[in-house]
Scaffold this active site. Structure first.
Site, short mmCIF file in Angstrom:
data_model
loop_
_atom_site.label_atom_id
_atom_site.label_comp_id
_atom_site.label_asym_id
_atom_site.label_seq_id
_atom_site.Cartn_x
_atom_site.Cartn_y
_atom_site.Cartn_z
N ASN A 87 11.36 -7.53 -10.70
CA ASN A 87 10.29 -7.24 -9.75
C ASN A 87 9.99 -8.46 -8.88
OD1 ASN A 87 7.70 -6.19 -8.59
ND2 ASN A 87 8.22 -4.48 -9.90
N TRP A 88 8.72 -8.72 -8.58
CA TRP A 88 8.40 -9.79 -7.63
C TRP A 88 8.55 -11.18 -8.27
CZ3 TRP A 88 4.91 -13.28 -9.19
CH2 TRP A 88 4.11 -12.90 -10.27
N LYS A 95 14.81 -4.06 -7.07
CA LYS A 95 14.45 -3.19 -8.18
C LYS A 95 15.58 -2.27 -8.61
CE LYS A 95 9.48 -2.31 -7.54
NZ LYS A 95 8.59 -1.14 -7.25
N GLU A 113 2.13 3.00 -2.25
CA GLU A 113 1.84 3.99 -3.29
C GLU A 113 0.68 4.89 -2.86
OE1 GLU A 113 3.34 0.99 -4.47
OE2 GLU A 113 4.85 2.55 -4.68
N MET A 168 -14.96 -2.42 -10.47
CA MET A 168 -14.67 -0.97 -10.52
C MET A 168 -15.17 -0.33 -9.23
SD MET A 168 -13.81 1.91 -12.00
CE MET A 168 -14.22 3.60 -11.50
N CYS A 177 -7.11 7.09 -10.60
CA CYS A 177 -7.47 6.13 -11.65
C CYS A 177 -6.27 5.41 -12.26
CB CYS A 177 -8.22 6.84 -12.78
SG CYS A 177 -9.44 8.04 -12.20
N GLY A 216 0.79 -1.23 0.00
CA GLY A 216 0.00 0.00 0.00
C GLY A 216 0.82 1.27 0.00
N ASP A 263 10.91 4.52 -5.89
CA ASP A 263 10.14 3.28 -5.73
C ASP A 263 11.05 2.05 -5.87
OD1 ASP A 263 8.04 1.50 -5.38
OD2 ASP A 263 7.35 1.64 -7.46
N ASN A 270 9.42 0.47 -0.76
CA ASN A 270 9.79 1.85 -1.05
C ASN A 270 9.21 2.84 -0.05
OD1 ASN A 270 7.38 0.92 -2.88
ND2 ASN A 270 7.04 3.08 -2.49
CA CA Z 1 6.09 0.37 -4.75
#
Ligand code: CA
Length: 696
Positions: free
Chosen positions: A411-412, A351, A202, A662, A620, A200, A324, A279
């Site tokens: 990445n992951w 990363k 971000e 959505m 969005c 979370g 990040d 991050n």
């Molecule tokens: Ca991140």
């Protein structure tokens, strides 16, 4: 005998046995005992824990399938999840049963021979959490312990399910559900505890990792990775030290980040639990900690005592993270010789683009070299263990382009380590990224909170994007071979004693390479892009290779046409299982063609469009792409039917498409914001129509 009886009465012996059983020290424990988790090497026919073993090597001793017979490898069966979102789970295989997860944290138990569905458990994640998932509504799999299956859900719960029936045993909320925490990682089991973190950063959260009693579901300990409000007492002593490395800002109001969203490993001999942290939140350190500092424990590898959560050592890969750069990437524990000396190492390709080899007893840096293009640092200082940052790339007013990108050099998607060849196989990417600080940025609870300026969306260097499977020698710190792909964001890796390396690709294939030299030995269509890592197992003397196929995650959601270029046309999510002589066929794919865009009126004043741009990139963009450019996974909003744009208020504010995933945003947005969004989307649509007309 008389003496034995005198010391150990029958009752005492039984009590001792019961104690041993309760401690999981005995093979008599039903299902997966602690002894089985420590001894995975003794039963290569199963895949008992996320990375295959506690050291997360993802290498199997099975060798029935090898270079000599792989041309006979075919699809044995497949299981349709009925979903079209990303699938990232590593299946767990225990005594002929596969336990895996799909979108929205749904758990499946399947017969490992036939694919027959034994049970399915839907934890009923409220669809609004999709709006707080930075990187798709994915789940990376379960843990199995004794006769229970454990899963972390997108809305932050930890569930224990009955392994036979799928019935819930406990359901514990591990986060404050009113802030944007999500769980996508697989839990791990260590000494009767379930270890789980969350994501979370971000959106703005404070990272932590927790240990729950596997039997009762009670919280045993929690380690916060970043300090909280300095006006309040620190939750544990390590945070007092960490707080000295933050300054000038009010990071605690913005979360601070450092989320533990994927990577864990455990060394039973050293009794150390390794935790990778994420991050900073927000990304920009000029906003987060304007007075400077390393910002511990962002972007770090932590070694904790599993009983207490006490910190033994830490290594920070990116002090004062600004881009990040996370250290939540896969960690592999291995023992090998370096310079003639036997070393117990921990390896990570985070990363930030450097491949790290650490002494896992002490956290000492052994070596670090770039495994992809790196522009933000000149190298890693061997004495201090710190990166040598390149000046001027910490972005303020000017646009700067940095490599690697927030998608990472890796990445992951899990790596594997093959002790036979001594190679680590890395799903690597080359992606650059443009940054600029947003001078007007302010924290908004629940929104995308990065700190950078979204109006530079079109600066994303989309043409300099590629991916490859990289075979890396961790001792020499150099490339041995690579399989080059056109696109990034390919799947996780499995290697086997058959001398093979298996990987799914972004462009919809599943492939096997010779571990020694990278020769492509086998490749089949997978029907969709693959991001998950394969596993292998054996039942009734037959070796199977299984992989979750379903394109998804951060890259296809946000990277727009760079992701579309990977060529995914259908995203039917499935578990694919291969065996020698397999003859099953996937259903035929329907080709999808983007229709030529009909122009719609788009005469809005620049101010409205700019407001819409900002609103779009706060609320969005994590699902619908930077610049509203769709990556093929979710609708490209520039191509929306006119009716959709007319109903935007009902969709965004009233949740009319909630069932389809959505979320509704009426808690934060109003009718004026929706008008701004419509203006922005219609303007983006007009630009695309002009582009398409010119290309005709
Ligand atoms: Ca991140």
């Amino acid at each position: 005998m008389a003496r034995f009886s005198a010391v150990f009465s029958q009752g005492k012996v039984l009590a001792l046995l019961a104690l041993l059983l309760a401690a999981g020290c005995d093979g008599g424990v039903r299902g997966v005992s602690d002894a089985r988790l420590r001894g995975t090497a003794a039963e290569p026919g199963n895949w008992l824990t996320h990375g295959g073993d506690y050291g997360e090597q993802r290498h199997s001793a099975l060798r029935q399938i090898d270079a000599g017979n792989i041309s006979d490898l075919g699809l044995a069966w497949f299981f349709d999840t009925g979903t079209k979102r990303g699938l990232e789970a590593t299946p767990i295989v225990v005594d002929g049963v596969i336990y895996t997860t799909g979108s929205w944290s749904v758990v499946y138990a399947l017969d490992a021979r036939s694919g027959e569905l034994l049970w399915r458990h839907d934890p009923q994640v409220p669809r609004r959490y999709g709006g707080w998932a930075c990187c798709d509504v994915v789940n990376r799999g379960v843990a199995v312990y004794r006769d229970r299956v454990y899963v972390g859900t997108l809305d932050g719960r930890l569930l224990a399910l009955n392994a036979q029936s799928g019935e819930p045993i406990f359901d514990v909320v591990t986060v404050d559900q009113s802030v944007p925490y999500t769980i996508t990682m697989a839990p791990r089991i260590v000494k009767g505890m379930v270890i789980i973190g969350n994501g979370g950063a971000e959106f703005g959260v404070r990272g932590y990792v927790s240990a729950y009693d596997a039997i009762t579901g009670e919280l045993r300990w929690r380690f916060y990775t970043v300090p909280g409000n300095p006006a309040e007492p620190a939750e544990h002593p390590e945070l007092e030290r960490a707080a000295k490395t933050w300054s000038g800002g009010e990071w605690w109001k913005m979360g601070g980040g450092g989320t533990v969203w994927d990577s864990l490993a455990y060394d039973p001999e050293l009794d150390l639990l390794y935790v990778g942290t994420g991050n900073g939140s927000p990304w920009s350190r000029h906003v987060r900690s304007p007075g400077g500092g390393d910002n511990l424990f962002l972007c770090s590898i932590l070694a904790l005592r599993p009983e207490t959560g006490e910190l033994v050592w830490h290594y920070q890969t990116t002090p004062g993270d600004n881009w990040d750069f996370t250290s939540t990437q896969h960690m592999i524990l291995a023992d090998f010789k370096i310079g003639g000396a036997a070393r117990k190492v921990l390896m990570q390709a985070p990363k930030n683009g450097f491949f790290y080899v650490l002494d896992r007893a002490t956290g000492e840096l052994i070596s670090a070299e770039p495994y992809v293009e790196v522009s933000w640092a000149k190298g890693v200082d061997k004495k201090t263990g710190r990166p040598i940052e390149v000046e001027g790339l910490d972005y303020r007013d000017e646009i700067v382009v940095v490599q690697p990108s927030p998608y990472g050099g890796h990445n992951w998607q899990p790596m594997s380590y093959d002790p036979q060849s001594g190679l680590v196989f890395i799903p690597a990417h080359e992606i650059a990224y443009a940054f600029r600080l947003d001078p007007k940025w302010e924290f908004r609870p629940g929104a995308w909170n990065l700190g950078y300026d979204p109006t530079i969306a079109d600066e994303f260097p989309r043409d300099a994007v590629s991916g490859h499977l990289l075979a890396w020698d961790p001792v020499a710190q150099k490339e041995v071979w690579r399989a080059q792909y056109t696109g990034p964001w390919n799947g996780g890796v499995l290697s086997t004693a058959g001398g093979l390396v298996f990987q799914g690709t972004a462009h919809g294939t599943f492939a096997a390479y010779r571990a020694a030299d990278g020769e492509l030995l086998w490749e089949v269509s997978a029907g969709t892009g693959i991001v998950a890592a394969p596993v292998t197992y054996e039942v009734d003397g037959q070796q199977f290779v299984a992989v979750m196929a379903g394109w998804g995650g951060a890259f296809p959601l946000t990277a727009g046409d760079a992701a579309l270029a990977a060529g995914v046309t259908d995203n039917s999510g499935r578990l694919l299982v291969f065996a020698l002589g397999g003859k099953a066929q996937l259903p035929e794919q329907k080709a999808q063609h983007a229709q030529m865009l009909a122009a719609l009126p788009a005469n809005f004043d620049a101010e409205t469009v700019l407001r819409g741009n900002h609103t779009f990139h706060r609320w969005c963009t994590s699902c619908h792409g930077v610049g509203a450019v769709g990556g093929g996974l979710l609708p490209d909003l520039r191509r929306s039917q006119p009716g959709v744009l007319d109903s935007l208020e009902a969709i965004v504010l009233q949740g009319s498409l909630l069932g389809a995933g959505m979320p509704r945003f009426d808690e934060w947005l109003g009718a004026k914001d929706v008008n701004d969004l419509r203006a922005y989307l219609l303007t983006r649509r007009a630009a695309l129509a002009v582009q398409e007309a010119a290309a005709r």
